[in-house]
Enzyme design. Structure first.
Site, PDB file in Angstrom:
ATOM      1  N   ASP A  81     -58.912  51.577 -28.414  1.00 41.94           N
ATOM      2  CA  ASP A  81     -58.826  50.211 -27.924  1.00 41.94           C
ATOM      3  C   ASP A  81     -58.979  49.198 -29.136  1.00 41.94           C
ATOM      4  O   ASP A  81     -59.739  49.606 -30.417  1.00 41.94           O
ATOM      5  CB  ASP A  81     -60.092  50.185 -27.062  1.00 41.94           C
ATOM      6  CG  ASP A  81     -60.008  48.814 -26.190  1.00 41.94           C
ATOM      7  OD1 ASP A  81     -58.745  48.120 -25.933  1.00 41.94           O
ATOM      8  OD2 ASP A  81     -61.059  47.993 -26.008  1.00 41.94           O
TER       9      ASP A  81
ATOM     10  N   PHE B 261     -57.897  33.078 -13.804  1.00 38.03           N
ATOM     11  CA  PHE B 261     -56.931  33.851 -14.785  1.00 38.03           C
ATOM     12  C   PHE B 261     -56.511  34.982 -14.143  1.00 38.03           C
ATOM     13  O   PHE B 261     -57.290  35.814 -13.395  1.00 38.03           O
ATOM     14  CB  PHE B 261     -57.826  34.269 -16.233  1.00 38.03           C
ATOM     15  CG  PHE B 261     -56.874  35.070 -16.904  1.00 38.03           C
ATOM     16  CD1 PHE B 261     -55.705  34.417 -17.781  1.00 38.03           C
ATOM     17  CD2 PHE B 261     -57.020  36.370 -17.034  1.00 38.03           C
ATOM     18  CE1 PHE B 261     -54.863  35.342 -18.586  1.00 38.03           C
ATOM     19  CE2 PHE B 261     -56.073  37.077 -17.813  1.00 38.03           C
ATOM     20  CZ  PHE B 261     -55.014  36.325 -18.744  1.00 38.03           C
TER      21      PHE B 261
END
Length: 1265
Positions: free
Chosen positions: A511, A642
């Site tokens: 990641d 968001f």
């Protein structure tokens, strides 16, 4: 009928299974019962181990509808069998979602109708009160009771559905596929008490019941393991043969092993139970359909209940969707991120707003911004006056997100690893060898008229010699030591079997944010836009001249920050942005909120020192008006949170004293620019943006719009997002810097040098990800990056991929081998030269390629290095795709959104110590990727240790088997104390100390073999067996040729060469019953004892995977002590030791000859293992493994020396004259691609999907005109 009635459960899901129906057959049951009695219970054990035999031997096939027992088989690569009992229950109806008060017709075929549940509790899913069904029949007296059929498997109930003619799972409201408006309209009022009781019949108690099994249950399950049963059999046999000491030793070891195992399992169950028990039973308020609030236990909740979320927060006992109000939630249990998330109520489109996608079907994944998940912590709620914060229960118990996580931990997939499969094959080979010895000993004993009892014991003894009962304990020791070493390195392991698998990892996915780079972002600078052109970049916006600008107002208002216990908290990016301007955020208190009709706005204002000085107030001026004009406060009126799908967030705000409101937006630059007026976006916007992203900056764009004066406070609360987010004015860019962690480049360099591929999987922007990949060395500067942009089919056109180069390499680099290319090992030509390249793609493209170009996906993952904007489930799919081409995949993430991928990878390592790491096999205390090489090194060391131990135990069995077989030919055997000395003093001591070698200090490019059935290992074992067999046979035959040899009797004294040498009395009256004491026995005992030690030293490999054996002082000390002791008793007989070990005195010259035999044996063993195997065969014939792993990284491989290469080719041609096809699929693919002229695709090409694949290909490459 067999084929027709094979049902498939959970089709297309991870837990897909085939189902067959059976019903019990009485005569078969009786026959099996008789068989169990005749075999002394062994048949029962066999049926316990083999569920399919159990069902097929006691039942007969029937339809799934009439089944009493179902036989299930997983459709994955393991093809495991399970059985489950079908039960029944009576209910007033067959569908939990029907309202019985109004039901007049039969259930519609589209809705789930279900079958059997029992009226008594099963697996914690049934109501706990007396008899709920009886209560309901009293209420719904007019209804004909319906029999419902069901079975429970892995904590999930499967109900019979007449419409589908199959069993199915009831998960909750998701089954109904409700639209958002229907959910508001029909399900937000709540259920009546009777409806709730009726649904509870089907959905059971709302709890994730992790029952901690009793020690007795665990003990029975553990003891019934085939290995322990074999050990029990061995112990009984040895006791019958009066071999009590070793029997007691093995029994003691087994008890220790079982106790340790029980302790570990029990501890894990308790840990898991404690983790889920935190929210198991709480008191909750629910709305009833008659507008009353009732307080009930959370265990009574059912899908459809409307739960009231208390203002001071709670831990969610179920999955529920918010229908009114707002919640701030900590979801660290699920995502690993402790950042509070704002959850808003589910949109309720009005009839006039029904657009194309205005009223989607509610889906937990798509609407997670409105869903409160089980186990997550609601910190606080925002509510309306007179209105409660309500949520509709969607799913309960094991159907919730947390329930699924717990199920995956409770019922994990078995670890598929070649080592374990090969170990069983190897044991089968040993069993076959034992079979030969078994027959041989019976024939020999019958020919020599040996008593029946002795024949049975000695022939069965051969089996226990050949298949060592101490093997499981010996194999576990290495893993336990590795686990201990990992713990010292700060790496915790919850799945010890995975340590060995980590030794095979040849690709690691990382990641980006929080793993390769620092967790937080730092503000690097801002670049404002005025009149459609960029200003020069500025370091910050904390300036007096900008305090009243729209740019700063946007930074101050466009965020989801909230105050929790006086501390600002929220998304780290929002926090950094807000802190950079130094403004102050104030929220309304609960008292203030309750005084107003609507939510009181959150207010932001700049610090006083930034505001320009105001002229002093004149005496006649109203003081209050003066303060109002001096203040500069902005109230946030409405927030659109968001959304990762929209890649933006938006707020509506109003400056104190202004009549008109403003809309502010921030988000991904491309998205924000597309929603702005064209004339406000600078012409050089794409170039400026690309300039920043190429440098690895995270760029966020800001926009603003002045709203119409007709938009009042009340209208804004109900307006749709699309109306606000249009015709915006572009304000500029915020440039955030995500710094690499200091350790990242060095660790990646180590992995590359060890030929381990590295891949980046991130949710971030593509160009930023490519830039970070270049910065950290994942993509070398000279390599080309090809971006694959995929487009779905539209307007009758097929799906297509366009190829473009992210940036041109600085110089053309000609490498000796293409990335993962494999030279044809029997081809005389030199490998073709080509520059190295990497593919990059985003999540959307990955999804399209997976669906429309499945065979192209395999080629792309072969050289794919950057996967950007990837959703959590796509990360898991990528891991699966890489595993699909035979990579051993490691995954390193910080726990945020990586749970699925961490669990699916062969070795998942979480850098987060939060509860999410429960899903990961490994958790590191060190919050950087330096744990990855450590884990792989320890994995390799543990794997080599497992091979060493297995090979040693196999040789130990065979050496002892050879000794016993040779002695059986003269009706002799090894003595009990000889066995005891070999088994305990030599074998156990050596096997437990040879596992202690620590890992080698650095990663090398060579990988250990993945299984026991591989050339080098088989060669090693077979040569050592032949060497040991040869030297034992030579000893056995040579001793009989000696001039002093005679059949030993207690009167024999060949040591002193006295007159007794001529004694040839064959009267064996004084000889011991078992004929242990003789010259053959003594000679073989000495030689075989040294053989065990020689083999242990030869197999104890050090470099390049483990530290050298001489650094393992317990092993060195043990081996030396045993050598000294054996040499001492051989050259200086001690009467008491000779009597104890039942060895006889032999002439000194024979001891010298024995010593020479032992020395030559040791020299031949060492020569065969180190010179022939390690130097010649491993480096040359078996170097295909090395070749493949060298090519498996984008980094240029180190070419072999010319002399090595020539020798390698010659030997290869001799050993494998045909063309070699690599075993691993990725190597095979690389071989194909290395000769494909159209690969890699050129930047001027487009690849289109074909509707009808020809020649197996699903796409064609076309040159753009």
């Amino acid at each position: 009928m067999e084929k027709e009635d094979l049902k498939v459960l959970n089709k297309g899901e991870e837990e897909e299974m085939e189902l067959q129906g059976y019903r019990l057959c009485r005569w078969r049951l009786a026959l099996v019962g008789l068989g169990v009695l005749c075999t002394g219970g062994f048949l029962l054990l066999l049926l316990y181990w083999m569920p399919e035999w159990c069902v097929k031997s006691t039942c007969i096939r029937t339809t799934a509808r009439d089944a009493e027992v179902v036989l299930l088989r997983s459709t994955d690569e393991f093809r495991r069998w399970f059985l489950a009992r079908v039960r029944g229950m009576l209910a007033p109806g067959s569908n939990p979602f029907h309202s019985l008060e109004t039901q007049t017709t039969s259930p519609s075929p589209s809705s789930p109708s279900c079958p059997f549940s029992s009226p008594h509790p099963a697996n914690g899913h049934n109501p706990v009160d007396g008899s709920p069904a009886q209560e309901l029949f009293g209420i719904y007296g007019d209804y004909q009771p319906t029999q419902i059929r069901y079975f429970t498997f892995h904590s999930t109930k499967y109900y019979w559905n007449d419409g589908l003619q199959n069993f199915e799972v009831l998960t909750g409201l998701d089954d109904l596929q409700l639209s958002c408006s229907t959910l508001h309209l029909e399900h937000s009022a709540g259920l009546t008490r009777n409806q709730q009781k009726y649904r509870r019949l089907f959905f059971g108690v709302n709890e994730i019941a992790v029952k901690v099994p009793s020690v007795f249950k665990l003990l029975i399950k553990e003891v019934l393991n085939p290995f322990y049963i074999f050990q029990l059999f061995s112990v009984i046999l040895w006791s019958a043969d009066e071999y009590y000491y070793y029997a007691v030793a093995i029994l003691f070891m087994s008890i220790i092993s079982i106790a340790t195992s029980l302790y570990t399992i029990k501890k894990q169950y308790i840990m898991l139970h404690d983790m889920v028990a935190t929210h198991s039973i709480v008191r909750v308020s629910v709305c009833r359909a008659i507008n009353e609030i009732e307080e009930i236990l959370s265990t009574d909740l059912v899908p459809g209940d409307v739960m009231v979320i208390p203002s001071n927060g709670t831990i969610m006992p179920c999955d529920a969707v918010l229908v009114s109000g707002t919640c701030i939630v900590n979801e660290s249990m699920l995502t690993g991120e402790s950042v509070p998330v704002t959850k808003t109520n589910l949109p309720n489109p009005l009839p006039g707003e029904m657009g194309d996608e205005a009223d989607d079907a509610y889906n937990t994944e798509e609407h997670k911004r409105h869903t409160l998940f089980c186990g997550t912590n609601v910190i606080q709620t925002r509510f309306y006056t007179g209105e409660l914060v309500k949520a509709v229960v969607v799913s309960t118990g094991f159907s919730t997100a947390k329930g699924q996580l717990v199920r995956s931990i409770l019922y994990p997939k078995p670890t598929d690893f070649k080592l374990y499969r090969d170990a069983y094959l190897f044991l089968l080979c040993l069993v076959a060898v034992a079979g030969i010895g078994f027959v041989y000993s019976i024939v020999l004993s019958v020919m020599n008229k040996v008593p029946a009892k002795t024949i049975i014991i000695e022939s069965l003894d051969i089996i226990t010699i050949t298949v060592p009962p101490a093997l499981p304990a010996a194999m576990t020791a290495g893993i336990v030591y590795a686990q201990r070493r990992l713990k010292r390195l700060g790496i915790f392991c919850i799945s010890p079997q995975r340590i060995n698998i980590c030794g095979q990892i040849n690709l690691v996915c990382f990641d980006k944010t929080g793993t390769l780079t620092e967790d937080g972002l730092d503000l690097w600078g801002v670049q404002r836009v005025e009149n459609g052109s960029f200003h020069l970049s500025e370091e910050n916006a904390y300036k007096e001249n900008l305090v009243k600008s729209q740019f700063v107002a946007c930074m101050a208002t466009c965020h989801s920050l909230t105050k929790i216990e006086g501390q600002l908290s929220g998304d780290p990016l929002d926090l950094k942005m807000f802190e950079a301007i130094g403004w102050i955020l104030e929220e309304a208190t609960e008292e203030e909120t309750s005084l107003h009709n609507r939510i009181m706005p959150t207010v932001v204002r700049p610090p006083k020192q930034l505001l320009p000085p105001q002229p002093a107030a004149s005496p006649e001026q109203d003081m209050e008006l003066y303060e109002l004009s001096a203040a500069h406060e902005v109230g946030i009126v409405r927030q659109f949170p968001f959304s990762s799908a929209l890649q933006r967030m938006c707020v509506v705000a109003r400056l104190l004293g202004e009549k008109r409101m403003d809309a502010y937006m921030k988000g991904a630059p491309e998205v924000v620019a597309s929603l702005c007026k064209k004339d406000t976006v600078p012409e050089n916007f794409p170039e400026v943006l690309e300039g920043y992203t190429k440098q690895g900056f995270r760029v966020i764009a800001l926009a603003h719009r002045r709203l119409e004066s007709k938009l009042t406070w009340h209208k804004v609360q109900n307006i749709s997002r699309d109306h606000i987010e249009a015709n915006m004015e572009f304000l500029g860019l915020i440039i955030m810097q995500n710094k690499l962690k200091a350790e990242t480049p060095a660790v990646l360099q180590d992995l590359h040098q060890a030929s381990i591929r590295t891949v980046m999987v991130t949710g971030d922007n593509m160009l930023t990800a490519i830039s970070v990949a270049r910065d950290c060395g994942m993509i070398p500067p000279q390599d080309t990056v090809i971006i694959a942009d995929a487009f779905p089919p539209h307007d009758g056109q097929a799906a297509k991929i366009t190829w473009r180069y992210a940036d041109k390499p600085s110089k053309k680099s000609c490498m000796e081998a293409i990335n993962i290319s494999l030279e044809d090992v029997c081809h005389v030509d030199e490998p073709k030269t080509q520059e190295l390249y990497h593919f990059a793609m985003n999540g959307k493209s990955f999804a399209i390629i997976s669906e429309h170009f499945p065979d192209m996906l395999q080629k792309l993952v072969l050289q794919g290095t950057v996967f950007a904007r990837m959703a959590p489930d796509q990360k898991t799919q990528l891991i699966e795709a890489l595993q699909g081409v035979d990579y051993f995949v490691g995954m390193c993430g910080d726990g945020a959104n990586d749970c699925g991928a961490l669990k699916r990878a062969h070795g998942g390592i979480s850098l987060s110590e939060l509860e999410a790491s429960v899903a990961s096999p490994f958790t590191s205390k060190t919050p950087n990727i330096s744990c990855v090489p450590s884990l792989i090194r320890e994995g390799r060391a543990a794997l080599i240790t497992s091979f060493c131990v297995f090979k040693f135990m196999a040789l130990y069995s065979i050496i002892q088997y050879i000794s016993v077989t040779l002695l059986y030919s003269i009706l002799s055997n090894l003595g009990d104390f000889q066995f005891l000395f070999i088994d305990i003093a030599i074998i156990l001591l050596i096997v437990f100390t040879m596992s202690l070698n620590p890992a080698w200090k650095e990663l090398v490019s060579r990988r250990p073999p993945s299984g026991l059935i591989s050339g080098p290992l088989l060669f090693s074992v077979l040569t050592q067996i032949l060497i040991c067999l040869s030297f034992q046979t030579i000893t056995f035959l040579w001793v009989r040729q000696q001039s002093w040899y005679t059949v030993w009797t207690p009167l024999s004294d060949v040591c002193n060469h006295s007159s007794h040498i001529n004694v040839s009395d064959h009267n064996d009256t004084e000889v011991d019953d078992h004929n242990i004491q003789n010259y053959e026995n003594t000679s073989l005992f000495y030689v075989s004892s040294f053989q065990y030690l020689v083999v242990a030293i030869v197999f104890s490999k050090g470099k390049p995977f483990r530290q050298p054996s001489y650094k393992n002082w317990p092993f060195v000390l043990s081996a030396l002590s045993l050598y000294v002791f054996l040499l001492f008793i051989m050259f200086h007989p001690v009467k008491s030791i000779d009597e104890f070990l039942e060895i006889v005195c032999v002439p000194f010259e024979w001891r010298i000859k024995l010593f020479i035999i032992i020395l030559v044996n040791a020299a031949v063993s060492v020569f065969a293992e180190t010179f022939i195997l390690d130097i010649i065969l491993w480096k040359l014939v078996f170097s295909r493994d090395k070749q493949s792993s060298l090519g498996s990284t984008p980094v240029a491989p180190t070419p072999q020396r010319p002399s090595d290469l020539q020798a390698y080719k010659c030997l290869s041609r001799l050993c494998c004259p045909g063309k070699i096809t690599p075993k691993a699929r990725y190597m095979h693919l690389a071989q194909e691609l290395s000769v494909d002229p159209d690969w890699p695709p050129k930047p001027t090409t487009t690849t289109e999907a074909k509707s009808r694949p020809e020649n197996g290909s699903t796409y064609q490459i076309m040159i753009n005109s």
